[in-house]
Design a protein around this motif. Sequence first.
Motif, PDB file in Angstrom:
ATOM      1  N   ASP A   1      17.563  -7.571  50.409  1.00  0.00           N
ATOM      2  CA  ASP A   1      16.103  -7.625  50.558  1.00  0.00           C
ATOM      3  C   ASP A   1      15.474  -8.615  49.595  1.00  0.00           C
ATOM      4  O   ASP A   1      14.526  -9.337  49.954  1.00  0.00           O
ATOM      5  CB  ASP A   1      15.509  -6.227  50.339  1.00  0.00           C
ATOM      6  N   VAL A   2      16.007  -8.666  48.364  1.00  0.00           N
ATOM      7  CA  VAL A   2      15.441  -9.562  47.350  1.00  0.00           C
ATOM      8  C   VAL A   2      15.494 -11.014  47.807  1.00  0.00           C
ATOM      9  O   VAL A   2      14.530 -11.775  47.631  1.00  0.00           O
ATOM     10  CB  VAL A   2      16.199  -9.394  46.015  1.00  0.00           C
ATOM     11  N   LEU A   3      16.619 -11.414  48.433  1.00  0.00           N
ATOM     12  CA  LEU A   3      16.806 -12.810  48.818  1.00  0.00           C
ATOM     13  C   LEU A   3      16.562 -13.047  50.297  1.00  0.00           C
ATOM     14  O   LEU A   3      16.858 -14.126  50.805  1.00  0.00           O
ATOM     15  CB  LEU A   3      18.232 -13.245  48.456  1.00  0.00           C
ATOM     16  N   GLN A   4      16.010 -12.060  50.970  1.00  0.00           N
ATOM     17  CA  GLN A   4      15.675 -12.190  52.396  1.00  0.00           C
ATOM     18  C   GLN A   4      16.903 -12.588  53.233  1.00  0.00           C
ATOM     19  O   GLN A   4      16.850 -13.486  54.065  1.00  0.00           O
ATOM     20  CB  GLN A   4      14.551 -13.233  52.584  1.00  0.00           C
ATOM     21  N   LEU A   5      17.989 -11.898  52.994  1.00  0.00           N
ATOM     22  CA  LEU A   5      19.232 -12.178  53.709  1.00  0.00           C
ATOM     23  C   LEU A   5      19.372 -11.271  54.916  1.00  0.00           C
ATOM     24  O   LEU A   5      18.776 -10.190  54.980  1.00  0.00           O
ATOM     25  CB  LEU A   5      20.435 -11.981  52.776  1.00  0.00           C
ATOM     26  N   LYS A   6      20.163 -11.715  55.860  1.00  0.00           N
ATOM     27  CA  LYS A   6      20.476 -10.907  57.041  1.00  0.00           C
ATOM     28  C   LYS A   6      21.977 -10.635  57.063  1.00  0.00           C
ATOM     29  O   LYS A   6      22.786 -11.523  56.767  1.00  0.00           O
ATOM     30  CB  LYS A   6      20.053 -11.629  58.316  1.00  0.00           C
ATOM     31  N   ALA A   7      22.327  -9.409  57.413  1.00  0.00           N
ATOM     32  CA  ALA A   7      23.735  -8.999  57.458  1.00  0.00           C
ATOM     33  C   ALA A   7      24.205  -8.912  58.906  1.00  0.00           C
ATOM     34  O   ALA A   7      23.520  -8.320  59.752  1.00  0.00           O
ATOM     35  CB  ALA A   7      23.916  -7.662  56.758  1.00  0.00           C
ATOM     36  N   HIS A   8      25.358  -9.498  59.168  1.00  0.00           N
ATOM     37  CA  HIS A   8      25.944  -9.500  60.513  1.00  0.00           C
ATOM     38  C   HIS A   8      27.348  -8.894  60.437  1.00  0.00           C
ATOM     39  O   HIS A   8      27.972  -8.844  59.376  1.00  0.00           O
ATOM     40  CB  HIS A   8      26.021 -10.923  61.072  1.00  0.00           C
ATOM     41  N   ILE A   9      27.835  -8.454  61.572  1.00  0.00           N
ATOM     42  CA  ILE A   9      29.158  -7.842  61.655  1.00  0.00           C
ATOM     43  C   ILE A   9      30.162  -8.893  62.118  1.00  0.00           C
ATOM     44  O   ILE A   9      30.091  -9.360  63.258  1.00  0.00           O
ATOM     45  CB  ILE A   9      29.159  -6.651  62.635  1.00  0.00           C
ATOM     46  N   PRO A  10      31.105  -9.291  61.260  1.00  0.00           N
ATOM     47  CA  PRO A  10      32.074 -10.321  61.658  1.00  0.00           C
ATOM     48  C   PRO A  10      33.259  -9.736  62.423  1.00  0.00           C
ATOM     49  O   PRO A  10      33.726  -8.634  62.129  1.00  0.00           O
ATOM     50  CB  PRO A  10      32.539 -10.889  60.317  1.00  0.00           C
ATOM     51  N   GLY A  11      33.721 -10.455  63.424  1.00  0.00           N
ATOM     52  CA  GLY A  11      34.933 -10.071  64.132  1.00  0.00           C
ATOM     53  C   GLY A  11      34.750  -9.028  65.206  1.00  0.00           C
ATOM     54  O   GLY A  11      35.711  -8.636  65.867  1.00  0.00           O
TER      55      GLY A  11
ATOM     56  N   SER B   1      39.557  -5.186  61.248  1.00  0.00           N
ATOM     57  CA  SER B   1      39.530  -6.055  60.072  1.00  0.00           C
ATOM     58  C   SER B   1      38.186  -6.012  59.359  1.00  0.00           C
ATOM     59  O   SER B   1      38.013  -6.628  58.326  1.00  0.00           O
ATOM     60  CB  SER B   1      39.837  -7.498  60.490  1.00  0.00           C
ATOM     61  N   GLN B   2      37.221  -5.267  59.917  1.00  0.00           N
ATOM     62  CA  GLN B   2      35.893  -5.246  59.322  1.00  0.00           C
ATOM     63  C   GLN B   2      35.762  -4.177  58.237  1.00  0.00           C
ATOM     64  O   GLN B   2      34.904  -4.261  57.374  1.00  0.00           O
ATOM     65  CB  GLN B   2      34.860  -5.015  60.426  1.00  0.00           C
TER      66      GLN B   2
ATOM     67  N   LYS C   1      33.212  -2.450  53.502  1.00  0.00           N
ATOM     68  CA  LYS C   1      33.267  -3.196  54.749  1.00  0.00           C
ATOM     69  C   LYS C   1      32.839  -4.636  54.491  1.00  0.00           C
ATOM     70  O   LYS C   1      32.155  -4.932  53.498  1.00  0.00           O
ATOM     71  CB  LYS C   1      32.386  -2.564  55.818  1.00  0.00           C
ATOM     72  N   LEU C   2      33.263  -5.508  55.350  1.00  0.00           N
ATOM     73  CA  LEU C   2      32.960  -6.930  55.221  1.00  0.00           C
ATOM     74  C   LEU C   2      31.741  -7.265  56.075  1.00  0.00           C
ATOM     75  O   LEU C   2      31.633  -6.812  57.215  1.00  0.00           O
ATOM     76  CB  LEU C   2      34.161  -7.753  55.684  1.00  0.00           C
ATOM     77  N   VAL C   3      30.825  -8.034  55.509  1.00  0.00           N
ATOM     78  CA  VAL C   3      29.645  -8.466  56.257  1.00  0.00           C
ATOM     79  C   VAL C   3      29.527  -9.991  56.167  1.00  0.00           C
ATOM     80  O   VAL C   3      30.024 -10.618  55.229  1.00  0.00           O
ATOM     81  CB  VAL C   3      28.350  -7.820  55.716  1.00  0.00           C
TER      82      VAL C   3
ATOM     83  N   GLU D   1      23.634  -9.892  65.891  1.00  0.00           N
ATOM     84  CA  GLU D   1      24.095  -8.898  64.914  1.00  0.00           C
ATOM     85  C   GLU D   1      25.616  -8.901  64.800  1.00  0.00           C
ATOM     86  O   GLU D   1      26.166  -8.772  63.712  1.00  0.00           O
ATOM     87  CB  GLU D   1      23.620  -7.504  65.320  1.00  0.00           C
ATOM     88  N   VAL D   2      26.288  -9.049  65.936  1.00  0.00           N
ATOM     89  CA  VAL D   2      27.746  -9.051  65.958  1.00  0.00           C
ATOM     90  C   VAL D   2      28.240 -10.474  66.182  1.00  0.00           C
ATOM     91  O   VAL D   2      27.827 -11.142  67.148  1.00  0.00           O
ATOM     92  CB  VAL D   2      28.293  -8.119  67.062  1.00  0.00           C
TER      93      VAL D   2
END
Length: 316
Positions: free
Chosen positions: A250-260, A266-267, A169-171, A183-184
């Motif tokens: 987690d290592v780079l303190q990133l946040k994942a969001h749901i595109p589209g 398309s996700q 899936k695409l994030v 989040e979305v």
Amino acid sequence: MHIRNLDLNLLRSFLVVYEQQSITKAAQKLNLSQPAVSNAMIRLGKTLGLTLFVREGRALVPTAPAHYLYENLNQCLATITTTVNCHLPFNAKQSRRIFRIFAPSLEHSMLKPGLQLYCREHAPMITLEFVNSEQCHYADLVPAQAELYLQDQPGEEQQLRHELLCHDKLVLLTGPCHPPLPEVIGPDRLESLTLIDYAGHTYYLHKRLLQRFWRDDLLRCHCLADALLHIHRYPRALLASWQASQPWIDVLQLKAHIPGGRNSPSQKIALYLCWHEMNDRDPGLLWLREAIKSLMTSNSFNAPSPCAEFDTMAEG
């Protein structure tokens, strides 16, 4: 005319000439001389009492009887070939079989190099023919012309077998410097973000996922590691494969969001390997299916290895 009076080798030559629409190309494919192939077509035409091809300039154009003959013979000979192959042992090192793989052009570009290298080492004398399925209809390909077919949906035809090769899936990823996002992420909000991309996609499905959101103004990084470090340091966003980037969130303190949108088609993406039930017990095709599955789970189709700088940051 009795079938005993017909040389079946003439039928094989006819099928290749019909597909190539060229005596020269057919001769190369059949490993025969041009006169031999030309004489074969003359003999077959006289035996059947039909004109099979006519010359139009340099082109060799099939006649109406040739079209009818091809449609029926192709299926019949494919059935014979499949029946025989299912009962013959397959020796990868010695086999000279020809396998056709139908897939969209992007799957060709991602799968073809790795599979050819694999076959060069393990089955050096087989031939792989890749055909762009975007120019064909699936119902016309199996089983007469196609041994295997790659597509993003499981085959719905009754006589079709399929197996899930991989899915992803695409994030949308953002770092600690980026302003907070929901989040979305809807399409309009996505258009307003400063997005980056990375070159040298080694993860198999990422390119197909990304092309659905492609923009000309995407900032290009050298590799996934560079792109992840970039969004860690700057207020930009990255569209990436979930499987490729998950270990470093987690290592780079990133946040994942749901595109589209959460339920956007398309996700998510999947890739299926399909074949006709007639080929289910063919040991050669079983070997090829296992080879493709092996490649899909190998390092060459997984997330790229982090660079030294990335490793240093992870250890810290």
